[in-house]
Design a protein around this motif. Structure first.
Motif, PDB file in Angstrom:
ATOM      1  N   UNK A 133      34.232  38.877  44.673  1.00  0.00           N
ATOM      2  CA  UNK A 133      35.003  39.922  43.845  1.00  0.00           C
ATOM      3  C   UNK A 133      35.353  39.560  42.485  1.00  0.00           C
ATOM      4  N   UNK A 134      35.992  38.418  42.497  1.00  0.00           N
ATOM      5  CA  UNK A 134      36.437  37.974  41.017  1.00  0.00           C
ATOM      6  C   UNK A 134      35.327  37.405  40.108  1.00  0.00           C
ATOM      7  N   UNK A 135      34.145  37.531  40.535  1.00  0.00           N
ATOM      8  CA  UNK A 135      32.963  37.199  39.532  1.00  0.00           C
ATOM      9  C   UNK A 135      33.031  38.534  38.518  1.00  0.00           C
ATOM     10  N   UNK A 136      33.293  39.600  39.160  1.00  0.00           N
ATOM     11  CA  UNK A 136      33.280  40.880  38.257  1.00  0.00           C
ATOM     12  C   UNK A 136      34.730  41.531  37.999  1.00  0.00           C
ATOM     13  N   UNK A 137      35.669  41.075  38.639  1.00  0.00           N
ATOM     14  CA  UNK A 137      36.902  41.880  38.396  1.00  0.00           C
ATOM     15  C   UNK A 137      37.931  40.709  37.922  1.00  0.00           C
ATOM     16  N   UNK A 138      38.726  41.354  37.099  1.00  0.00           N
ATOM     17  CA  UNK A 138      40.035  40.081  36.463  1.00  0.00           C
ATOM     18  C   UNK A 138      41.081  40.439  37.252  1.00  0.00           C
ATOM     19  N   UNK A 139      41.206  41.451  38.176  1.00  0.00           N
ATOM     20  CA  UNK A 139      42.393  41.693  39.022  1.00  0.00           C
ATOM     21  C   UNK A 139      41.738  42.318  40.295  1.00  0.00           C
ATOM     22  N   UNK A 140      42.222  42.104  41.463  1.00  0.00           N
ATOM     23  CA  UNK A 140      41.973  42.669  42.569  1.00  0.00           C
ATOM     24  C   UNK A 140      43.047  43.431  43.371  1.00  0.00           C
ATOM     25  N   UNK A 141      43.195  44.604  43.765  1.00  0.00           N
ATOM     26  CA  UNK A 141      44.195  45.467  44.515  1.00  0.00           C
ATOM     27  C   UNK A 141      43.759  45.660  46.070  1.00  0.00           C
ATOM     28  N   UNK A 142      44.418  45.041  46.988  1.00  0.00           N
ATOM     29  CA  UNK A 142      43.997  45.304  48.380  1.00  0.00           C
ATOM     30  C   UNK A 142      45.165  46.125  48.995  1.00  0.00           C
ATOM     31  N   UNK A 154      50.403  45.812  50.753  1.00  0.00           N
ATOM     32  CA  UNK A 154      49.768  45.827  49.368  1.00  0.00           C
ATOM     33  C   UNK A 154      49.638  44.451  48.800  1.00  0.00           C
ATOM     34  N   UNK A 155      48.538  44.001  48.573  1.00  0.00           N
ATOM     35  CA  UNK A 155      48.198  42.505  48.147  1.00  0.00           C
ATOM     36  C   UNK A 155      47.434  42.646  46.816  1.00  0.00           C
ATOM     37  N   UNK A 156      47.670  41.792  45.737  1.00  0.00           N
ATOM     38  CA  UNK A 156      47.209  41.858  44.416  1.00  0.00           C
ATOM     39  C   UNK A 156      47.091  40.555  43.746  1.00  0.00           C
ATOM     40  N   UNK A 157      46.276  40.324  42.970  1.00  0.00           N
ATOM     41  CA  UNK A 157      45.787  38.839  42.272  1.00  0.00           C
ATOM     42  C   UNK A 157      45.159  39.034  41.301  1.00  0.00           C
ATOM     43  N   UNK A 158      44.916  38.057  40.350  1.00  0.00           N
ATOM     44  CA  UNK A 158      44.225  38.032  38.996  1.00  0.00           C
ATOM     45  C   UNK A 158      43.271  36.767  39.468  1.00  0.00           C
TER      46      UNK A 158
END
Length: 636
Positions: A133-142, A154-158
């Protein structure tokens, strides 16, 4: 109401992997959506299974599905499922650390990968697709809540080394992964992932056969002015369709989906069994071995379904270890949904399915050997070492597996040979199939044991896989011809005929000439050998080491010791070439002065040289070096 946000660090190796994924250039970034949809499908499978086996779960399974949601204004793409969900501990274990996925090995292989396609394949093989997912996103929220629990997470990371995690209320059961896409101007292709046509294309290419509906609000509008939900995938269980209705392209797409292998399979096996126990199977033989084929933690590829309900991955009851490279699906109709691995191991019906699947796979390879020798040669090159494990594990199919063996030999340095072809070329009067094992072809070809066989024109199989040391010990014969190691037992290629008076006279003379030296050498070297005798297998070398017919080979002995097994020392036999100048000089010196202390040193050097010639280990390398240096100095 939410709780305090906690910031945690990724495991060190996970951070390394994230950096590689984010900063590497891939020719095809579309795999991120394939991986996230596959994860969502797995979550739906698990919820369906748990709801059937756990009556207290109270989960709504009436409309299990995957939803894709696009927000062009916010530049987000969300993949949502109403599956099993995750607890906080699940998230930390599965996303915060991926040690169980063999990260260290993956990192090494990613660094070695010479092209983008290889790197993509490696990501899939290690089951770490979430990080794509981080190939296309600069932040992912789960956001997720596990079925049967009240608390969501809630999990979130850049992807830069840390992630935030907190408990939240009011989340539905299941998981949603929201990708905050990188700015469109940073990479033009990223704008496509907000386009309906692009998402349709990816789903069709990679996820069409997933059994759950993948829905997305289309650009068409309904009566209320909103987007109309549309199912993007066909949901067809490919294995349940008649073979005549499935195209090769569909087979290949399905194979890529379940194997994450971008190459076409070498063979496809589609079968249906009816009667007292009904099942369907769709199996594939890969054309290239995964790099972790010999890892202890490698996963087998066969999945078990019951009436199209996913039961388990990596079903080892359905496929033996030596066929662990086979990928595919087996869908049984008459098993219980809550069947365990332990029950499967002892289930008579499953054992029957396993026997039929194994015969089908081996039969497909045999057909390939007969009808498509080029493809067969590639498959054997990739998987021959594993297939030979079957000669140890699978006594029911020994004869067929022996027919499949393709080995190097002294007949043709450019080609391999089957045992059947070897037998067809055997000399008149030859009753054994000769072979020699070793660490490399060069070592085997240059072995002193080969000398007489080369001089007499006898073909010898060259076996260099570690497993060759084991199966050749277990298999007595092929097609009525015994398998004979040329490094074991007596080899009498020069045994003279009864009427050959000259040859018989030479042999008798040698035995008489060495009557005193041989017992003296046996006594002098008794710490290392059990016998010293004259050899009929040497033409140019002074000596060689051989074993008795049933002795364990040195290589096999080393393998067992490396596995921690204590073994008694195996004394072997030193054979001498009675015509070699060194040996005749030693005999003459012994006859002249049997008490000369220098003779014992020369005996040690002869024995050590023979050990080195076969790639063996010297009992005392420092002493051997001192003796050799001393003799050379004395000579000069």
């Amino acid at each position: 109401m939410g709780s305090t946000v906690e910031t945690l660090e990724f495991q060190a190796e996970t951070r390394q992997l994230l950096r590689l994924v984010i900063h590497s250039i891939y020719s095809n970034k579309d795999i991120f959506l394939r991986e996230l949809i596959s994860n969502a499908s797995d979550a739906l499978d698990k919820l369906r299974l748990e709801s059937l086996t756990d009556s207290g779960l109270q989960a709504d399974t009436s409309d299990l599905h995957i939803a894709l949601e696009v927000d062009r204004g916010a530049r987000t793409l969300t993949i949502r499922d109403n599956g099993i969900g995750m607890s906080r501990d699940d998230i930390v274990e599965l996303i915060g650390t991926i040690a169980k996925s063999g990260t260290a090995g993956l990192l090494d292989k990613l660094k070695e990968a010479k092209d983008a396609a290889a790197a993509q394949s490696l990501i899939g093989q290690f089951g770490v697709g979430f990080y794509s997912a981080f190939m296309v996103a600069d932040k992912v929220t789960l956001r997720t809540r596990r079925a049967g629990t009240d608390q969501g997470t809630l999990w979130e990371s850049d992807g830069q080394g840390t992630y935030d995690i907190q408990a939240v209320d009011g989340l539905p059961t299941g998981t949603s992964v929201t990708l905050h896409l990188k700015p469109a101007d940073s990479e033009d292709a990223l704008a496509d992932y907000l386009s309906e046509w692009k998402i349709r294309q990816i789903v069709k290419q990679y996820s069409d056969f997933i059994r759950w509906p993948i829905r997305m609000a289309t650009e068409r509008t309904d009566a209320d002015g909103g987007g109309e939900p549309e199912t993007l995938n066909s949901m067809k269980a490919l294995w349940a369709r008649p073979r005549s209705e499935v195209t090769e392209a569909e087979y290949h797409e399905f194979y890529q989906q379940i194997s994450h292998d971008w190459q076409e399979p070498a063979a496809t096996i589609h079968m249906r069994a009816e009667g007292t126990f009904e099942y369907e199977a769709l199996l594939f033989l890969p054309s290239q071995a995964p790099f972790d084929l010999f890892s202890r933690d490698t996963r087998r590829g066969v999945q078990l379904y019951v009436k199209r309900v996913f039961i388990m991955d990596d079903c080892d009851a359905l496929m033996p270890n030596y066929l662990r490279f086979v990928k595919g699906v087996v869908d049984a109709h008459d098993l219980s949904l809550n069947i365990s691995r332990e029950i499967l191991q002892h289930d008579r019906q499953i054992q029957g399915v396993r026997r039929r699947l194994v015969k089908k796979v081996i039969g497909a390879i045999k057909d390939m050997q007969t009808k498509d020798s080029e493809t067969y040669a590639k498959v054997w090159e990739q998987f021959g070492r594993v297939l030979k494990e079957g000669l140890i594990e699978d006594t029911d199919n020994t004869d067929t597996l022996l027919e499949l063996i393709s080995a190097a030999s002294t007949h043709d340095p450019e080609k391999t040979t089957t045992l059947r072809e070897y037998v067809a070329r055997m000399k008149d009067g030859q009753d054994a199939i000769y072979y020699l094992t070793g660490e490399s072809r060069a070592m085997v070809e240059n072995s002193p044991h080969m000398e007489a066989f080369a001089a007499k024109g006898y073909e010898v199989l060259i076996l260099t896989d570690p497993v060759d040391e084991v199966w050749t010990d277990r298999i007595p014969a092929f097609d009525g011809h015994r398998l004979q190691s040329i490094a074991k037992g007596q080899v009498d290629l020069d045994e003279p005929a009864d009427g050959d008076q000259e040859a018989n006279a030479d042999k008798a003379q040698h035995e008489q000439d060495f009557a005193a030296l041989l017992p003296w050498l046996t006594t002098t070297l008794s710490e290392h050998v059990k016998e010293v005798r004259l050899s009929s297998r040497l033409t140019t070398s002074a000596a060689c080491i051989v074993g008795d017919a049933h002795d364990m080979t040195p290589t096999l002995e080393k393998m067992y010791r490396a596995m921690g097994q204590e073994l008694p020392a195996v004394k072997r036999i030193l054979e001498l070439n009675p015509t070699h100048p060194l040996i005749t000089a030693l005999r003459t010196a012994h006859q002249a002065n049997p008490d000369d202390p220098a003779l014992a040193e020369i005996a040690e050097l002869v024995h050590g040289s023979a050990l080195l010639a076969e790639g063996g280990d010297l009992p005392d390398p420092a002493r051997f070096t001192r003796l050799l240096t001393g003799r050379l100095t004395h000579t000069l």
